[in-house]
Scaffold this active site. Sequence first.
Site, PDB file in Angstrom:
ATOM      1  N   ASP A 316      46.230  40.570  43.851  1.00 13.44           N
ATOM      2  CA  ASP A 316      47.316  39.489  43.707  1.00 13.44           C
ATOM      3  C   ASP A 316      48.302  39.204  44.953  1.00 13.44           C
ATOM      4  OD1 ASP A 316      46.047  38.790  41.316  1.00 13.44           O
ATOM      5  OD2 ASP A 316      47.566  39.831  40.066  1.00 13.44           O
ATOM      6  N   LYS A 343      40.364  32.976  40.908  1.00 14.39           N
ATOM      7  CA  LYS A 343      41.999  33.179  40.399  1.00 14.39           C
ATOM      8  C   LYS A 343      42.493  31.755  40.043  1.00 14.39           C
ATOM      9  CE  LYS A 343      41.968  37.607  40.867  1.00 14.39           C
ATOM     10  NZ  LYS A 343      41.912  38.211  39.700  1.00 14.39           N
ATOM     11  N   ARG A 347      41.762  30.827  45.888  1.00 13.36           N
ATOM     12  CA  ARG A 347      42.851  31.309  46.676  1.00 13.36           C
ATOM     13  C   ARG A 347      42.565  31.330  48.074  1.00 13.36           C
ATOM     14  NH1 ARG A 347      46.347  35.214  42.555  1.00 13.36           N
ATOM     15  NH2 ARG A 347      47.460  33.720  41.643  1.00 13.36           N
TER      16      ARG A 347
END
Length: 430
Positions: A316, A343, A347
């Site tokens: 993350d 995600k 991303r």
Amino acid sequence: MTDYVFDSKGKTFTGEMTVPGDKSISHRSVMLGSIAEGTTTVEGFLLGEDCLSTIRCMSELGVTIERDGEHVTIHGNGLKGLTEPKTVLDVGNSGTTARLIIGLLSGQPFYSVISGDRSLNKRPMDRVTKPLKNMGGTFYGRENGRYAPLSIVGGALKAIHYQSPVASAQVKSSLVLAGLQASGETTIEEPHLSRDHTERMLRAFGVTIETEGTTHRVKGGQTLTATHIRVPGDFSSAAFFIAAALITPGSELIIKNVGINPTRTGLLTVLENMGASIELLNQREENFEPVADLHIKGQSLKATTVSGEVIPRLIDEIPILALIASQAEGTTVIKDAEELRVKETDRIQTVCEELTKIGVQIEPTPDGMIIQGQPRTSLKGGRVKSHGDHRIGMMLGVAAVLTDQPLILEEGEAIAVSFPGFYDFFTKNK
Ligand code: S3P
């Protein structure tokens, strides 16, 4: 859709701060509290939209949950006490809520349907339904069960051994929640260790779950006993302020009470390789989770290569790591991170697209990105967008400390998914 203006040029980060509660731990506190015997109390619960989705879904499943600010009380129904929901379970933007609830409901003797927002309904759910079908679960969803809206016809489950192709805590936790309801011992093997909050918290609820290397074993039919949980600050939220302090000369920041579970702190390992020194003060343990205060100073950094086992430990944090790398001397390569493509947004694409707009030299690759560092070169201000992804929004908010003109962030409200108050926090004390 709201524009958020970040006008932070020349800002430094000093003094002490805290960040909101850990998102992963907050979700799990409500889910495990709901299936425990007795009343579980939670302190420091994250009031982000994702975790509120978990409260809403568990309430819909017949659990009484009271909330007073960040204090949550869950009157557990036990593993056999959930009831058929009378409406669709709305998981919002939350992949964790979706995947963990699918595992939980696969063993419940009733029918339920989960659905989420547009982003959530594009994320693959077959990574959990495929192994859960082998345990005896029945699912129907869009594109042959791959996507939500997804219906679950729960029933008796049997244990399996599952070798997961991805290092995903959501997959592991989903199968563990099914395994607790299955006959026999379920084993899950992952390619690398993913975050282990479920395992740690289950132990706090009195459950036996064993981990050896990257294999986890849990026997069905165990009882969870209610407990008290103190949620530490979210390392993933702290990461944005770690970055902000590191890349602004003259900063010296202490972030208090942050979870430093090693399955989450891959960013610290990578920053150390980049030459940063971040001190962990006052280290302690709460509810089987390690916690510390972080001491960060502005400092110069050198490029690195990020790959392999560290990837799930910082998955993350890759958007903010890309920004940090733009300030390091040399070329940083991030690989083995194809999971980023599934995600809240893809991303790899959204990080590269937005950072390119402000003048970062960054190239996407199939499984990561390559960033040419340009320390001491100003970036360009102007319009950027979150694409509805909270972590892209916050990364761009931090980027504004480096831009010659303010950054105007479109769809800034996405940030409330995990860090309500980020904007105020970030823009105050200018
Ligand atoms: C989470 C696990 C991670 C992470 C997500 C939260 C969790 O996803 O990206 O933000 O709470 O289990 P994966 O397990 O799919 O990698």
